[in-house]
Design a protein around this motif. Structure first.
Motif, PDB file in Angstrom:
ATOM      1  N   HIS A  73       1.498  -3.358 -11.764  1.00 37.61           N
ATOM      2  CA  HIS A  73       2.202  -4.442 -11.061  1.00 37.61           C
ATOM      3  C   HIS A  73       1.932  -4.523  -9.549  1.00 37.61           C
ATOM      4  N   THR A  74       2.103  -3.375  -8.879  1.00 36.43           N
ATOM      5  CA  THR A  74       1.621  -3.170  -7.311  1.00 36.43           C
ATOM      6  C   THR A  74       0.206  -3.491  -7.265  1.00 36.43           C
ATOM      7  N   THR A  75      -0.613  -3.120  -7.921  1.00 31.32           N
ATOM      8  CA  THR A  75      -2.043  -3.205  -7.777  1.00 31.32           C
ATOM      9  C   THR A  75      -2.366  -4.576  -8.001  1.00 31.32           C
ATOM     10  N   GLU A  76      -1.642  -5.276  -8.903  1.00 37.24           N
ATOM     11  CA  GLU A  76      -2.016  -6.846  -9.109  1.00 37.24           C
ATOM     12  C   GLU A  76      -1.481  -7.581  -7.854  1.00 37.24           C
ATOM     13  N   GLN A  77      -0.369  -7.161  -7.220  1.00 33.46           N
ATOM     14  CA  GLN A  77       0.086  -7.857  -6.063  1.00 33.46           C
ATOM     15  C   GLN A  77      -0.916  -7.750  -5.000  1.00 33.46           C
ATOM     16  N   HIS A  99       0.680  -1.391  -0.027  1.00 38.25           N
ATOM     17  CA  HIS A  99      -0.027   0.074   0.007  1.00 38.25           C
ATOM     18  C   HIS A  99       1.060   1.326   0.082  1.00 38.25           C
ATOM     19  N   SER A 100       1.715   1.278   0.760  1.00 36.45           N
ATOM     20  CA  SER A 100       2.837   2.453   0.847  1.00 36.45           C
ATOM     21  C   SER A 100       3.533   2.542  -0.410  1.00 36.45           C
ATOM     22  N   GLU A 101       3.924   1.423  -1.151  1.00 32.96           N
ATOM     23  CA  GLU A 101       4.543   1.628  -2.487  1.00 32.96           C
ATOM     24  C   GLU A 101       3.454   2.168  -3.268  1.00 32.96           C
ATOM     25  N   TRP A 102       2.349   1.668  -3.440  1.00 35.82           N
ATOM     26  CA  TRP A 102       1.180   1.944  -4.295  1.00 35.82           C
ATOM     27  C   TRP A 102       1.048   3.364  -4.262  1.00 35.82           C
ATOM     28  N   CYS A 103       0.809   3.908  -2.978  1.00 37.95           N
ATOM     29  CA  CYS A 103       0.585   5.361  -3.182  1.00 37.95           C
ATOM     30  C   CYS A 103       1.839   6.297  -3.426  1.00 37.95           C
ATOM     31  N   GLU A 104       3.191   5.785  -3.176  1.00 34.64           N
ATOM     32  CA  GLU A 104       4.236   6.333  -3.638  1.00 34.64           C
ATOM     33  C   GLU A 104       4.356   6.522  -5.334  1.00 34.64           C
ATOM     34  N   GLU A 105       3.966   5.258  -5.788  1.00 36.62           N
ATOM     35  CA  GLU A 105       3.841   5.309  -7.237  1.00 36.62           C
ATOM     36  C   GLU A 105       2.799   6.181  -7.927  1.00 36.62           C
ATOM     37  N   TYR A 106       1.547   6.004  -7.344  1.00 34.93           N
ATOM     38  CA  TYR A 106       0.558   6.972  -7.595  1.00 34.93           C
ATOM     39  C   TYR A 106       0.798   8.449  -7.482  1.00 34.93           C
ATOM     40  N   ASN A 107       1.520   8.685  -6.591  1.00 32.26           N
ATOM     41  CA  ASN A 107       1.729  10.146  -6.485  1.00 32.26           C
ATOM     42  C   ASN A 107       2.806  10.612  -7.430  1.00 32.26           C
ATOM     43  N   LYS A 108       3.919   9.574  -7.694  1.00 35.26           N
ATOM     44  CA  LYS A 108       4.825  10.105  -8.774  1.00 35.26           C
ATOM     45  C   LYS A 108       4.214  10.519 -10.026  1.00 35.26           C
ATOM     46  N   ILE A 109       3.193   9.570 -10.298  1.00 35.31           N
ATOM     47  CA  ILE A 109       2.288  10.067 -11.693  1.00 35.31           C
ATOM     48  C   ILE A 109       1.737  11.234 -11.620  1.00 35.31           C
ATOM     49  N   SER A 110       0.943  11.582 -10.384  1.00 37.21           N
ATOM     50  CA  SER A 110       0.356  12.847 -10.037  1.00 37.21           C
ATOM     51  C   SER A 110       1.317  13.975 -10.149  1.00 37.21           C
ATOM     52  N   ASN A 111       2.431  13.978  -9.740  1.00 32.67           N
ATOM     53  CA  ASN A 111       3.580  15.126  -9.451  1.00 32.67           C
ATOM     54  C   ASN A 111       4.183  15.214 -11.006  1.00 32.67           C
ATOM     55  N   VAL A 112       4.308  14.159 -11.727  1.00 34.00           N
ATOM     56  CA  VAL A 112       4.682  14.341 -13.025  1.00 34.00           C
ATOM     57  C   VAL A 112       4.027  15.225 -13.743  1.00 34.00           C
ATOM     58  N   TYR A 113       2.687  14.735 -13.881  1.00 28.30           N
ATOM     59  CA  TYR A 113       1.481  15.422 -14.420  1.00 28.30           C
ATOM     60  C   TYR A 113       1.350  16.965 -14.026  1.00 28.30           C
ATOM     61  N   LEU A 114       1.373  17.016 -12.867  1.00 34.92           N
ATOM     62  CA  LEU A 114       1.176  18.622 -12.178  1.00 34.92           C
ATOM     63  C   LEU A 114       2.453  19.213 -12.637  1.00 34.92           C
ATOM     64  N   LYS A 115       3.559  19.014 -12.516  1.00 34.65           N
ATOM     65  CA  LYS A 115       4.505  19.954 -12.995  1.00 34.65           C
ATOM     66  C   LYS A 115       4.927  19.853 -14.318  1.00 34.65           C
ATOM     67  N   ASN A 116       4.329  19.055 -15.354  1.00 32.80           N
ATOM     68  CA  ASN A 116       4.734  19.115 -16.658  1.00 32.80           C
ATOM     69  C   ASN A 116       3.515  19.208 -17.708  1.00 32.80           C
ATOM     70  N   SER A 161       7.617  13.368 -20.525  1.00 34.15           N
ATOM     71  CA  SER A 161       6.820  13.487 -19.306  1.00 34.15           C
ATOM     72  C   SER A 161       5.799  12.273 -19.384  1.00 34.15           C
ATOM     73  N   LYS A 162       5.159  12.294 -20.642  1.00 38.27           N
ATOM     74  CA  LYS A 162       4.077  11.092 -20.762  1.00 38.27           C
ATOM     75  C   LYS A 162       4.795   9.707 -20.799  1.00 38.27           C
ATOM     76  N   ASP A 163       6.091   9.912 -21.357  1.00 30.58           N
ATOM     77  CA  ASP A 163       6.997   8.361 -21.223  1.00 30.58           C
ATOM     78  C   ASP A 163       7.239   8.127 -19.862  1.00 30.58           C
ATOM     79  N   LYS A 164       7.431   9.448 -19.030  1.00 34.37           N
ATOM     80  CA  LYS A 164       7.633   8.969 -17.568  1.00 34.37           C
ATOM     81  C   LYS A 164       6.410   8.157 -16.854  1.00 34.37           C
ATOM     82  N   ILE A 165       5.358   8.997 -17.098  1.00 36.52           N
ATOM     83  CA  ILE A 165       4.251   8.600 -16.426  1.00 36.52           C
ATOM     84  C   ILE A 165       3.922   6.975 -16.937  1.00 36.52           C
TER      85      ILE A 165
END
Length: 144
Positions: free
Chosen positions: A119-123, A74-91, A106-110
């Motif tokens: 992958h984390t969601t599946e786990q 869950h911690s990993e999932w939130c970090e990954e989700y927030n990375k996507i949001s942060n890239v989107y918000l900044k770019n 930025s799209k490629d990074k997302i």
């Protein structure tokens, strides 16, 4: 929490993860137009309530091993989700004709972060299904 309430809560938690994933996958297909990024707090989400509101009782019901694994994912999932949001918000840049646009890099990074998130969601779904099996098998007396 009764056994039925626990089962219902676990299923709601699964739906919550799946809803977030559906939203972000749909946004990706639409080139992130209309994407509404969220910065998630791992403790205030539905899964966070399960994991952090009453740790001792939760561990007692789902087991320490499942608890530790779910908490870590869950911690990993939130970090990954927030990375996507942060890239989107900044770019993202506003375009008069096209609304919000995100640059290709930025799209490629997302997309890379999204692969990790999938992958984390599946786990997480595997663990939640195991927990549901465990809860179904427990005696009603184990619950308050």
């Amino acid at each position: 929490m009764t056994k039925q309430e626990c089962i219902h809560f676990l299923k709601q938690t699964q739906r919550s993860y799946n809803t977030h994933m559906s939203s972000i996958k749909y946004s990706e297909k639409q080139n992130f137009s209309g994407y509404k990024p969220l910065i998630l707090n791992k403790e205030k989400s539905l899964a966070g309530k399960l994991l952090y509101e009453n740790i001792k009782a939760t561990k007692n019901i789902i087991g320490t091993i499942f608890y530790d694994e779910l908490e870590s994912l869950h911690s990993e999932w939130c970090e990954e989700y927030n990375k996507i949001s942060n890239v989107y918000l900044k770019n993202t840049k506003k375009s008069f004709l096209f609304g919000k646009r995100i640059d290709p890099m930025s799209k490629d990074k997302i997309k890379a972060y999204l692969d990790d998130l999938i992958h984390t969601t599946e786990q997480i779904m595997v663990i939640l299904n195991k927990i549901l099996t465990r809860v179904h098998a427990l005696s009603d007396s184990k619950f308050s």
